[in-house]
Design an enzyme around this catalytic site. Structure first.
Site, PDB file in Angstrom:
ATOM      1  N   ILE A 158      47.443  33.366  33.326  1.00 32.42           N
ATOM      2  CA  ILE A 158      47.027  33.442  34.373  1.00 32.42           C
ATOM      3  C   ILE A 158      46.141  32.364  35.083  1.00 32.42           C
ATOM      4  CG2 ILE A 158      46.790  34.679  36.750  1.00 32.42           C
ATOM      5  CD1 ILE A 158      47.780  37.379  34.748  1.00 32.42           C
ATOM      6  N   ARG A 236      40.685  43.083  35.316  1.00 30.08           N
ATOM      7  CA  ARG A 236      40.899  44.511  35.198  1.00 30.08           C
ATOM      8  C   ARG A 236      40.180  44.991  35.169  1.00 30.08           C
ATOM      9  NH1 ARG A 236      45.679  44.282  34.632  1.00 30.08           N
ATOM     10  NH2 ARG A 236      46.816  45.726  33.005  1.00 30.08           N
ATOM     11  N   GLU A 265      40.823  53.310  38.965  1.00 36.51           N
ATOM     12  CA  GLU A 265      42.116  53.491  39.658  1.00 36.51           C
ATOM     13  C   GLU A 265      42.874  54.393  39.888  1.00 36.51           C
ATOM     14  OE1 GLU A 265      43.998  50.162  38.449  1.00 36.51           O
ATOM     15  OE2 GLU A 265      41.747  48.460  39.099  1.00 36.51           O
ATOM     16  N   HIS A 284      45.346  47.182  43.703  1.00 32.79           N
ATOM     17  CA  HIS A 284      46.509  46.397  42.335  1.00 32.79           C
ATOM     18  C   HIS A 284      47.626  46.305  42.581  1.00 32.79           C
ATOM     19  CE1 HIS A 284      46.097  47.168  37.546  1.00 32.79           C
ATOM     20  NE2 HIS A 284      46.469  46.463  37.945  1.00 32.79           N
TER      21      HIS A 284
HETATM   22  P1  NAD Z   1      46.722  36.100  28.784  1.00 30.86           P
HETATM   23  O1  NAD Z   1      46.960  36.814  27.089  1.00 30.86           O
HETATM   24  O2  NAD Z   1      47.363  34.788  28.707  1.00 30.86           O
HETATM   25  O3  NAD Z   1      45.609  35.176  28.752  1.00 30.86           O
HETATM   26  C1  NAD Z   1      43.788  35.344  28.179  1.00 30.86           C
HETATM   27  C2  NAD Z   1      43.021  35.069  27.925  1.00 30.86           C
HETATM   28  O4  NAD Z   1      41.675  35.295  28.369  1.00 30.86           O
HETATM   29  C3  NAD Z   1      43.292  34.075  26.449  1.00 30.86           C
HETATM   30  O5  NAD Z   1      43.616  32.839  26.769  1.00 30.86           O
HETATM   31  C4  NAD Z   1      41.988  35.039  25.941  1.00 30.86           C
HETATM   32  O6  NAD Z   1      41.880  33.847  24.883  1.00 30.86           O
HETATM   33  C5  NAD Z   1      41.238  34.754  26.828  1.00 30.86           C
HETATM   34  N1  NAD Z   1      40.227  35.885  26.235  1.00 30.86           N
HETATM   35  C6  NAD Z   1      40.683  36.879  25.536  1.00 30.86           C
HETATM   36  N2  NAD Z   1      38.880  37.272  25.240  1.00 30.86           N
HETATM   37  C7  NAD Z   1      38.105  36.799  25.815  1.00 30.86           C
HETATM   38  C8  NAD Z   1      36.716  36.660  26.706  1.00 30.86           C
HETATM   39  N3  NAD Z   1      35.680  37.617  25.669  1.00 30.86           N
HETATM   40  N4  NAD Z   1      36.130  35.864  27.375  1.00 30.86           N
HETATM   41  C9  NAD Z   1      36.845  34.612  27.650  1.00 30.86           C
HETATM   42  N5  NAD Z   1      38.600  35.226  27.309  1.00 30.86           N
HETATM   43  C10 NAD Z   1      39.436  35.682  26.461  1.00 30.86           C
HETATM   44  O7  NAD Z   1      47.436  36.759  30.042  1.00 30.86           O
HETATM   45  P2  NAD Z   1      47.457  37.001  31.177  1.00 30.86           P
HETATM   46  O8  NAD Z   1      48.924  36.725  31.113  1.00 30.86           O
HETATM   47  O9  NAD Z   1      47.294  35.108  31.690  1.00 30.86           O
HETATM   48  O10 NAD Z   1      46.713  38.022  32.172  1.00 30.86           O
HETATM   49  C11 NAD Z   1      44.624  37.838  32.367  1.00 30.86           C
HETATM   50  C12 NAD Z   1      44.800  39.623  32.538  1.00 30.86           C
HETATM   51  O11 NAD Z   1      45.562  39.620  33.938  1.00 30.86           O
HETATM   52  C13 NAD Z   1      45.865  40.117  32.031  1.00 30.86           C
HETATM   53  O12 NAD Z   1      44.637  41.067  30.269  1.00 30.86           O
HETATM   54  C14 NAD Z   1      45.370  41.219  32.306  1.00 30.86           C
HETATM   55  O13 NAD Z   1      44.692  42.100  32.464  1.00 30.86           O
HETATM   56  C15 NAD Z   1      45.333  40.765  33.903  1.00 30.86           C
HETATM   57  N6  NAD Z   1      46.937  41.184  34.816  1.00 30.86           N
HETATM   58  C16 NAD Z   1      46.405  42.252  35.826  1.00 30.86           C
HETATM   59  C17 NAD Z   1      47.453  42.523  36.824  1.00 30.86           C
HETATM   60  C18 NAD Z   1      47.579  42.699  38.709  1.00 30.86           C
HETATM   61  O14 NAD Z   1      48.132  43.213  38.352  1.00 30.86           O
HETATM   62  N7  NAD Z   1      46.445  42.540  38.795  1.00 30.86           N
HETATM   63  C19 NAD Z   1      48.828  41.768  37.088  1.00 30.86           C
HETATM   64  C20 NAD Z   1      49.029  41.401  35.200  1.00 30.86           C
HETATM   65  C21 NAD Z   1      47.871  40.915  34.810  1.00 30.86           C
END
Ligand code: NAD
Length: 317
Positions: A158, A236, A265, A284
């Site tokens: 994302i 989150r 939530e 959300h």
């Molecule tokens: P992803 O796993 O592709 O990317 C997450 C990135 O965060 C990775 O590159 C990882 O290396 C990095 N990361 C891990 N720990 C970290 C830290 N301590 N500091 C900085 N970076 C760190 O995940 P994604 O598909 O891009 O999703 C990201 C987040 O979006 C998910 O974890 C989820 O919580 C959230 N999400 C929210 C919704 C919503 O409806 N609001 C929907 C889908 C996902």
């Protein structure tokens, strides 16, 4: 195969079909399941599907027939995956279904903060334009994104998609990721967290919630931000200390926030962000476009079919 969906309503409030799953077994769908009814509803079930309903060790111990769990989401912290593994139960998730929808929501929030379309339209509907002495008027500062710096925390699926859209708006993009040193794009510099907080005009959070990212955005870091900066959180809620952010907004330490997620939530009535200055909160819903939910449904059907075929996929434990 007896298949039970514990909380199907948010995935499919009626605009999608359960047919793909019912074709695979004897399907029961509950809209929601309170924790104290989970064991009863899983009685005799071979396969459990859950979105946010907790399946912990106690539930697993009382569900001896259970053979497979598929989570109707990417995050699977609601299932005790270790306890499931000990019992030989694979747990699958849906690793990616909503990347574009979540990235789109980042800009829905950001464009709301820069141009306040809904509020201006509401003013016009209430007669503000009719009464205007000038041919146009605006109630908020109007801000162009081009040339501003977008700081992305968490440069995964994302985060990268958000970066791509930011670049289309001609923003400068910098990023921080605990595990990625090279962005793979000469225009996107990987920087440390301090630089993200000091240099960004917009910070967008895309890291998962882990012990390391819990309250990563706190009073100390909010104080480093520009008073004109915006914070967008679609990751989150607990990545941000909600009380610290409310305080920073109310004191004008930053200019505004667009949030799709909160620490709890649904939120408690006393969450200070609900009344904080220039704070716009959505319930959300980044994941919930019809297209994304349809992909989630299809991927879940494929997870269950793969398990029945003896080759479980997207297994997380
Ligand atoms: P992803 O796993 O592709 O990317 C997450 C990135 O965060 C990775 O590159 C990882 O290396 C990095 N990361 C891990 N720990 C970290 C830290 N301590 N500091 C900085 N970076 C760190 O995940 P994604 O598909 O891009 O999703 C990201 C987040 O979006 C998910 O974890 C989820 O919580 C959230 N999400 C929210 C919704 C919503 O409806 N609001 C929907 C889908 C996902």
């Amino acid at each position: 195969m007896k298949i039970v969906v514990l909380d199907g309503y948010t995935l499919n409030p009626g605009d999608l079909s359960w047919e793909g799953l019912s074709a695979l077994g004897d399907l029961t769908v509950y809209d929601r399941t309170p924790y104290d009814q989970v064991v009863k509803r899983l009685e005799g079930a071979d396969i459990a599907l859950t979105n946010k309903t907790i399946i912990d060790r106690a539930v697993l111990e009382q569900s001896p027939n259970l053979k497979f769990i598929s989570v109707l989401a990417t995050g699977y912290d609601i299932v005790d995956v270790k306890a499931a593994r000990e019992r030989g139960i694979p747990v699958s998730n849906v690793p990616t279904y909503g990347t574009l929808s979540v990235a789109q929501m980042v800009f829905a929030h950001l464009l709301n903060l820069t141009q306040h379309v809904a509020e201006h339209a509401q003013g016009v509907a209430q007669g503000r334009w009719l009464a205007s002495p000038d041919w146009c008027y605006w109630d908020y500062p109007l801000i162009e994104l081009a040339g501003l710096t977008m700081g992305i925390i968490g440069f995964g699926r994302i985060g990268r998609t958000t970066a791509k859209i930011a670049k289309a708006f001609e923003m400068r993009v910098i990023a921080y990721d605990a595990y990625i040193r090279d962005s793979g794009d000469p225009d996107i510099e990987m920087v440390n967290l301090d630089r993200i907080f000091r240099e960004s005009d917009v910070i967008s959070l895309h890291c998962p919630l882990t012990p390391e990212t819990y309250n990563l955005v706190n009073a100390e870091r909010l104080r480093m931000m520009k008073p004109t900066a915006f914070l967008i959180n679609t990751s989150r809620g607990a990545v941000v200390n909600n009380a610290d952010l409310a305080d920073a907004l109310n004191r004008g330490l930053i200019a505004g926030a667009g949030l799709d997620v909160l620490e709890v939530e649904p939120p408690a009535a006393d969450n200070p962000l609900l009344t904080a200055k220039n704070c716009y909160i959505t319930p959300h819903i980044s994941w919930a476009t019809r297209s994304a939910r349809a992909r989630l449904m299809q991927a879940t059907v494929e997870n269950v079919a793969a398990f029945i075929a003896g080759k479980p996929q997207n297994v997380v434990n």
